[in-house]
Structures are given as structure tokens and as C-alpha cells.
Design an enzyme around this catalytic site. Structure first.
Site, short mmCIF file in Angstrom:
data_model
loop_
_atom_site.label_atom_id
_atom_site.label_comp_id
_atom_site.label_asym_id
_atom_site.label_seq_id
_atom_site.Cartn_x
_atom_site.Cartn_y
_atom_site.Cartn_z
N ASP A 138 0.52 -0.77 -0.46
CA ASP A 138 0.42 -0.18 -0.20
C ASP A 138 0.97 1.51 0.15
O ASP A 138 0.21 2.17 -0.03
CB ASP A 138 -0.85 -0.48 1.46
CG ASP A 138 -2.90 -0.33 1.06
OD1 ASP A 138 -2.99 -0.21 -0.43
OD2 ASP A 138 -3.12 -0.37 1.92
N VAL A 162 -10.21 -8.15 -2.78
CA VAL A 162 -9.33 -9.49 -3.56
C VAL A 162 -10.65 -10.79 -2.41
O VAL A 162 -10.57 -10.59 -1.42
CB VAL A 162 -8.66 -9.67 -3.48
CG1 VAL A 162 -8.16 -11.13 -4.01
CG2 VAL A 162 -7.91 -8.54 -4.15
N CYS A 192 -18.61 -13.95 -7.20
CA CYS A 192 -20.07 -13.49 -6.51
C CYS A 192 -21.11 -13.79 -7.81
O CYS A 192 -22.43 -13.45 -6.73
CB CYS A 192 -19.72 -12.03 -6.93
SG CYS A 192 -17.74 -11.92 -6.18
N CYS A 218 -17.87 6.38 0.69
CA CYS A 218 -17.04 5.71 1.14
C CYS A 218 -17.08 5.61 2.95
O CYS A 218 -16.15 6.81 2.71
CB CYS A 218 -16.18 4.59 1.23
SG CYS A 218 -15.42 3.35 1.77
N CYS A 248 -19.63 -3.94 3.80
CA CYS A 248 -19.39 -4.78 3.15
C CYS A 248 -18.46 -6.30 3.11
O CYS A 248 -18.72 -7.44 2.30
CB CYS A 248 -18.46 -3.97 1.68
SG CYS A 248 -17.20 -3.96 1.65
#
Length: 376
Positions: A138, A162, A192, A218, A248
Site C-alpha cells: 500500500d 479481493v 460472486c 465511503c 461490505c
């Protein structure tokens, strides 16, 4: 190196990675050209909000060889972080408790993973002196999720994280860009299906379409990345989330298979987990810095920490001690940003107090009416 030697080295890399504490290691080429158009569209839509660093390097994110010239492959790794006794439901249900995203309850993962990746790089170099590598956690403009998917670590879900069918999504990603033509792993088929649970559950509807997140909506962005005021339309929706959001992931069916981490560094700190909002709000700046040392939370700074908690206190059930704490903080606050959010929180608490008084009055009237004779 011969093809056979490269094959043997790739197998050793995966073994060494697991010995270093990575739960999965995969290898992929670095061609991300198919993602350039969607990256540009996401930027053009301004979905990155105030995160200027997302657009600063142009298409370099999709071109790893520009980031590290000579790179031919990426070694992508996964490290699980789901702590024991995560207490998701309890913390979200009790509005007087501050909810912190589960990845942030322990030590800063950047430091943990980067150190392990450097160890892996050095171990590879012992077997291949011509190795040139660069680790990332990151920490650079690189599309790590598509790279992880290409390396077979999972698929990118509709929430943009992921997913792995045996581990869910409670894991961190890290990368080593290397100059070796190692054999690559095969991507996993997306699984999914027709599920849209993550899209439906998002408190602020930040997942504007499958695989596309508008960061400006978000809660993780609003409580971590955003420097200024949190837009008023989102404040009531944040609830008691004071650093990040896990909704989520919590709703995702694949996370029923998530594994608990053995990494002690990722286990929750007692001073952060399931703490009363008022306790956290009353920290001094010195206490904040001391108690978040080595934590990813420290990077938002004391001002944003107070801003976030003020919003959560505004969303909490009415209590006189909450109002008192907010009024005391308002009198001593030196930051206009914090003052703005305290004033908003006081307004919310006052409205709840007025509503409680109105309901109490209505109940009293009804009880009196029930006791009156019929001809009264």
C-alpha cells in the site's frame, strides 16, 4: 536461469513465503493494460475525491515496469488479519461504543508485511544473485488487487476487494516486483455470481455499481482519508464507526470461511477495542499519540480522531453525560473542524432529547386520559 531452475525457484519462493507468515503466495506477469481504461474512467468520474495521490502518477498504477524499471513479474502475497473475538455485531449494535475497522485494531500492517517482504526478497537473492526486487505494501502507485487476482490469490469482488473461497477477504496484500521471468500462476474464476449483498448493505451506497466504489461516499474514506469536514448528508449514516467500515465484508457470504490470524501483531489492543466513545473522546492529544503508537490509526491525527468521535456521539442515543462532554470539548476546542462537528453532534443530541420529552408527555397524557370517566 533455465526454465527448470526458475520453476524450482518459484516453488521455493512460495514455501519461503509461507514460512515467513504469508498464508498465500502467487506469481503473475505485470501486464495490466486491460485495466487502464477503467482506471482512467474512475479518475475522470472523480471517484477518488480528495485523494490526489490516486491521479498524481497517471497510468503508472497500471504499468509496474515504470514504477520499477526492469520488473518482469510480481510476487503477490496474502496475510490474514481477522482477530479472535472480533465483536463486530456487539460494537455496531451498541451506539455508545466506538467501532474501529478490524484491520486497524492491532499493529500497522504496513510495517509488519514490508519487513517480511524484504526478508523474502533477501532469501530469494541468496539463491539468485542477479535478483533485483522492490517491496510494496500500500506504499506506491500500483494496482495491487488486479495483480493479486492475476497471481491466483482470489478474484476481485463487487465491493472491489479481493476474495478467496477458502479465506474470504479478511487479509492484507503485499507485492515484490522482481526482474526474473518466473513461471506464473493462473487466475481464479470470479465467484460472486448474482449476489449483491455488499452493494445493498453499504450504509452510504458507496458501491455505485458492481466493482466500482465512489470513495467520496465511503465511510472508510470519510473517516480516514478526508482531511476536511465530513459532508452532513453522510454524518447520520456513519453511526458509531470512528475509523473505517467493515460492512461490505461482514455481509459477504464468502467470509464465513475466513480464517483467524495467528499473528499476535494483528490482535486487538485493549485500549482500542470495544471502548466507550466518551472514553476515547476524552483522550488528550498526548494520550492519543501514546495509545496509537505503531497503529495505522495514528496517521489520521488527533484532530480527525476527535472529528470522527464527535459525529459518532451525535449519532449515539441521548444521554446527559454525552451533551456535557460535548459542551466541555466545545469550550476548549481550538480546531474549527472539530468545533463544527461538535456543534452538529450537540444539535443531534438536543433533537433526541426533545423527542424523548415529547414522547414522555404523550405517554403522560394517554395515561391521564385512560383514568378519566367516560363523560369527562
Amino acid at each position: 536461469m533455465t526454465e527448470q531452475a526458475l520453476e524450482k525457484l518459484a516453488n521455493n519462493i512460495k514455501k519461503w513465503g509461507q514460512e515467513l507468515g504469508f498464508q498465500q503466495v502467487g506469481i503473475a506477469d505485470i501486464d495490466l493494460s486491460e485495466h487502464e481504461a477503467e482506471l482512467q474512467q474512475w479518475l475522470d468520474s472523480n471517484y477518488h475525491g480528495a485523494m490526489d495521490y490516486m491521479s498524481r502518477h497517471g497510468m503508472m498504477r497500471a504499468r509496474p515496469d515504470e514504477l520499477h524499471p526492469g520488473a518482469l513479474r510480481v510476487i503477490s502475497v496474502r496475510m490474514d488479519y481477522l482477530p479472535p473475538d472480533a465483536s463486530f455485531a456487539n460494537d455496531l449494535k451498541h451506539t455508545e461504543v466506538g467501532y474501529i475497522s478490524r484491520y486497524a485494531l492491532g499493529r500497522d500492517y504496513h510495517k509488519v508485511m514490508r519487513q517480511r517482504l524484504k526478508q523474502l526478497g533477501e532469501q530469494i537473492k541468496q539463491s539468485c544473485s542477479e535478483l533485483d526486487y522492490r517491496p510494496f505494501v500500500d506504499s506506491a502507485p500500483i494496482l495491487e488487487r488486479p495483480l493479486a487476482a492475476n497471481a491466483g490469490l482470489g478474484w476481485v469482488g463487487k465491493h472491489s476487494l479481493v476474495l478467496d473461497e477458502q479465506a474470504g477477504s479478511w487479509f492484507f496484500l503485499g507485492e515484490l516486483l522482481v526482474n526474473l521471468p518466473l513461471p506464473v500462476d493462473q487466475p481464479i474464476t470470479e465467484k460472486c455470481g448474482s449476489c449483491v449483498a455488499c452493494i445493498t448493505i453499504c450504509p452510504t451506497q458507496a458501491i455505485v455499481e458492481p466493482y466500482v466504489v465512489d470513495a467520496r461516499r465511503c465511510i472508510s474514506y470519510l473517516t480516514i482519508e478526508l482531511n476536511g469536514p465530513i459532508p452532513e448528508e453522510f454524518r447520520p449514516l456513519i453511526g458509531n464507526r470512528i475509523y473505517g467500515c467493515d460492512d461490505c465484508q461482514l455481509i459477504c457470504p464468502w467470509n464465513r470461511y475466513a480464517k483467524l490470524t495467528d499473528e499476535a501483531d494483528f490482535h486487538p489492543r485493549t485500549q482500542l477495542k470495544s471502548q466507550q466513545l466518551l472514553t476515547l473522546f476524552n483522550w488528550t492529544e498526548a494520550e492519543f499519540l501514546q495509545r496509537t503508537e505503531g497503529s495505522p490509526i495514528r496517521r489520521i491525527g488527533f484532530e480527525r480522531w476527535q472529528r470522527n468521535i464527535a459525529v459518532a456521539l451525535g449519532n449515539a442515543s441521548y444521554r446527559a453525560e454525552v451533551t456535557e462532554a460535548l459542551e466541555q470539548a466545545l469550550a476548549s476546542a481550538t480546531s474549527d473542524l472539530v468545533k463544527e462537528h461538535i456543534l452538529w453532534a450537540l444539535t443531534q443530541q438536543q433533537q433526541k432529547s426533545d423527542l424523548m420529552s415529547a414522547k414522555k408527555t404523550q405517554r403522560l397524557i394517554r395515561s391521564i386520559e385512560k383514568g378519566l370517566p367516560r363523560d369527562a
